[in-house]
Design a protein around this motif. Structure first.
Motif, PDB file in Angstrom:
ATOM      1  N   ARG A   7      22.980  49.404  23.163  1.00  0.00           N
ATOM      2  CA  ARG A   7      23.281  50.272  24.281  1.00  0.00           C
ATOM      3  C   ARG A   7      22.083  51.473  24.236  1.00  0.00           C
ATOM      4  O   ARG A   7      22.009  52.525  24.842  1.00  0.00           O
ATOM      5  CB  ARG A   7      24.803  50.817  24.317  1.00  0.00           C
ATOM      6  CG  ARG A   7      25.551  49.551  25.034  1.00  0.00           C
ATOM      7  CD  ARG A   7      26.630  50.042  25.441  1.00  0.00           C
ATOM      8  NE  ARG A   7      27.733  50.151  24.557  1.00  0.00           N
ATOM      9  CZ  ARG A   7      28.793  50.737  24.852  1.00  0.00           C
ATOM     10  NH1 ARG A   7      29.103  51.577  25.844  1.00  0.00           N
ATOM     11  NH2 ARG A   7      29.828  50.611  23.712  1.00  0.00           N
TER      12      ARG A   7
ATOM     13  N   ARG B 217      31.139  50.225  30.194  1.00  0.00           N
ATOM     14  CA  ARG B 217      32.259  50.406  30.921  1.00  0.00           C
ATOM     15  C   ARG B 217      32.768  49.096  31.273  1.00  0.00           C
ATOM     16  O   ARG B 217      34.021  48.759  31.103  1.00  0.00           O
ATOM     17  CB  ARG B 217      31.774  51.097  32.228  1.00  0.00           C
ATOM     18  CG  ARG B 217      32.848  50.867  33.182  1.00  0.00           C
ATOM     19  CD  ARG B 217      32.668  51.449  34.601  1.00  0.00           C
ATOM     20  NE  ARG B 217      32.805  53.011  34.454  1.00  0.00           N
ATOM     21  CZ  ARG B 217      32.853  53.906  35.376  1.00  0.00           C
ATOM     22  NH1 ARG B 217      32.534  53.348  36.618  1.00  0.00           N
ATOM     23  NH2 ARG B 217      32.940  55.147  35.183  1.00  0.00           N
ATOM     24  N   SER B 218      31.979  47.943  31.212  1.00  0.00           N
ATOM     25  CA  SER B 218      32.473  46.487  31.530  1.00  0.00           C
ATOM     26  C   SER B 218      33.276  46.009  30.364  1.00  0.00           C
ATOM     27  O   SER B 218      34.025  45.109  30.651  1.00  0.00           O
ATOM     28  CB  SER B 218      31.396  45.594  31.853  1.00  0.00           C
ATOM     29  OG  SER B 218      30.712  45.228  30.800  1.00  0.00           O
TER      30      SER B 218
ATOM     31  N   ALA C 174      25.156  52.145  30.257  1.00  0.00           N
ATOM     32  CA  ALA C 174      26.529  52.771  30.454  1.00  0.00           C
ATOM     33  C   ALA C 174      27.428  51.836  31.323  1.00  0.00           C
ATOM     34  O   ALA C 174      28.746  51.671  31.040  1.00  0.00           O
ATOM     35  CB  ALA C 174      26.454  54.033  31.528  1.00  0.00           C
ATOM     36  N   LEU C 175      26.858  50.959  32.132  1.00  0.00           N
ATOM     37  CA  LEU C 175      27.591  49.851  32.930  1.00  0.00           C
ATOM     38  C   LEU C 175      27.972  48.693  32.172  1.00  0.00           C
ATOM     39  O   LEU C 175      29.078  48.306  32.219  1.00  0.00           O
ATOM     40  CB  LEU C 175      26.594  49.258  34.178  1.00  0.00           C
ATOM     41  CG  LEU C 175      26.563  50.012  35.566  1.00  0.00           C
ATOM     42  CD1 LEU C 175      25.582  49.510  36.349  1.00  0.00           C
ATOM     43  CD2 LEU C 175      28.132  49.837  36.013  1.00  0.00           C
TER      44      LEU C 175
ATOM     45  N   LEU D 294      25.372  55.083  37.199  1.00  0.00           N
ATOM     46  CA  LEU D 294      25.257  54.985  35.776  1.00  0.00           C
ATOM     47  C   LEU D 294      24.066  54.109  35.318  1.00  0.00           C
ATOM     48  O   LEU D 294      23.557  53.329  36.269  1.00  0.00           O
ATOM     49  CB  LEU D 294      26.439  54.233  35.196  1.00  0.00           C
ATOM     50  CG  LEU D 294      27.793  54.864  35.359  1.00  0.00           C
ATOM     51  CD1 LEU D 294      28.973  53.824  35.242  1.00  0.00           C
ATOM     52  CD2 LEU D 294      27.696  56.087  34.450  1.00  0.00           C
TER      53      LEU D 294
ATOM     54  N   ASP E  99      35.799  47.598  28.792  1.00  0.00           N
ATOM     55  CA  ASP E  99      37.259  47.891  29.328  1.00  0.00           C
ATOM     56  C   ASP E  99      37.726  47.558  30.713  1.00  0.00           C
ATOM     57  O   ASP E  99      38.523  47.277  31.002  1.00  0.00           O
ATOM     58  CB  ASP E  99      37.305  49.397  29.102  1.00  0.00           C
ATOM     59  CG  ASP E  99      37.245  49.734  27.695  1.00  0.00           C
ATOM     60  OD1 ASP E  99      37.723  48.958  26.678  1.00  0.00           O
ATOM     61  OD2 ASP E  99      36.692  51.137  27.577  1.00  0.00           O
ATOM     62  N   ASP E 100      36.497  47.342  31.483  1.00  0.00           N
ATOM     63  CA  ASP E 100      36.826  47.141  32.779  1.00  0.00           C
ATOM     64  C   ASP E 100      35.640  45.968  33.144  1.00  0.00           C
ATOM     65  O   ASP E 100      34.608  46.112  33.812  1.00  0.00           O
ATOM     66  CB  ASP E 100      36.484  48.493  33.867  1.00  0.00           C
ATOM     67  CG  ASP E 100      36.858  48.107  35.319  1.00  0.00           C
ATOM     68  OD1 ASP E 100      37.056  47.130  35.624  1.00  0.00           O
ATOM     69  OD2 ASP E 100      36.209  48.848  35.895  1.00  0.00           O
TER      70      ASP E 100
ATOM     71  N   SER F 200      29.251  53.665  39.725  1.00  0.00           N
ATOM     72  CA  SER F 200      28.352  52.479  39.348  1.00  0.00           C
ATOM     73  C   SER F 200      27.168  52.686  39.418  1.00  0.00           C
ATOM     74  O   SER F 200      26.339  52.504  38.532  1.00  0.00           O
ATOM     75  CB  SER F 200      28.875  51.106  39.650  1.00  0.00           C
ATOM     76  OG  SER F 200      30.281  51.032  39.271  1.00  0.00           O
TER      77      SER F 200
ATOM     78  N   SER G 170      33.438  45.850  36.372  1.00  0.00           N
ATOM     79  CA  SER G 170      32.398  46.722  36.537  1.00  0.00           C
ATOM     80  C   SER G 170      30.987  46.053  36.248  1.00  0.00           C
ATOM     81  O   SER G 170      29.982  46.594  36.638  1.00  0.00           O
ATOM     82  CB  SER G 170      32.429  47.909  36.024  1.00  0.00           C
ATOM     83  OG  SER G 170      32.532  47.820  34.482  1.00  0.00           O
TER      84      SER G 170
END
Length: 194
Positions: free
Chosen positions: A68, A16-17, A12-13, A8, A19-20, A5, A23
């Motif tokens: 993004r 990623r968040s 990118a964080l 990134l 799906d997760d 983390s 994060s």
């Protein structure tokens, strides 16, 4: 996981968040203190924690719409913060109005070594009064540049206006504040560009 983390960028964080969701906490860890300081300066310490929480809740809910292409989420977060502050504007106006009435005289208990602090405290009521004559949009722009230290480009992104608009508005705002303060411009330092 934490090391990944940290490597990134914000974009990118946020990606990623999606799906997760957990994060997203790394983004909070990176920027919460800065957003909290901004909120505290705008609305006072008593509301700053609530505002910070609201900002990151809104950001979390809107993370799928984040552009993004921007690796740094600060302008986006400051844009959200500015809108949350606007929701608390009534309290801000009351606070600034009260501060403008506070006497600049302080008890003689200050240490002589605190000359800068005394000067700042003497300027505070005049500055608060000067800020009350600005429109909400003017105040938002000025404080994003002065307190949040955003560049012209970042302020433009946060407010959703062109960079040229930021430049021209700031020029007029600085003159307006300077007149209200009798020639003293506490926002005279140019923000960094880029």
């Amino acid at each position: 996981m934490q090391e990944v983390s940290e490597a990134l960028d914000d974009s990118a964080l946020i990606g990623r968040s999606l799906d997760d969701p957990e994060s997203f906490a790394a983004l909070f860890d990176r920027h919460a203190d800065e957003i909290h300081r901004y909120a505290a300066r705008r609305l006072g310490v008593e509301l700053a924690e609530d505002v910070t929480g609201e900002v990151f809740l809104v950001a979390f809910r809107r993370r799928a719409r984040y552009d993004r292409a921007w690796p740094d989420a600060r302008p986006w977060l400051y844009g959200i913060a500015t809108r949350v502050v606007a929701q608390h504007r009534r309290a801000e106006r009351r606070r600034n109005h009260a501060m403008s009435k506070v006497s600049a005289e302080r008890p003689g208990t200050f240490d002589d070594r605190s000359a800068d602090r005394v000067t700042a405290e003497q300027l505070q009521p005049r500055l608060a009064k000067a800020l009350t004559v600005l429109s909400a949009a003017e105040r938002d722009l000025l404080l994003l540049v002065a307190w949040a230290d955003l560049t012209y480009e970042e302020a433009a992104l946060a407010l959703g206006v062109p960079v040229g608009t930021v430049r021209s508005r700031l020029h007029r705002l600085r003159a307006k504040v300077r007149r209200a303060l009798g020639g003293n411009d506490p926002f005279a330092e140019e923000p960094r560009h880029g």
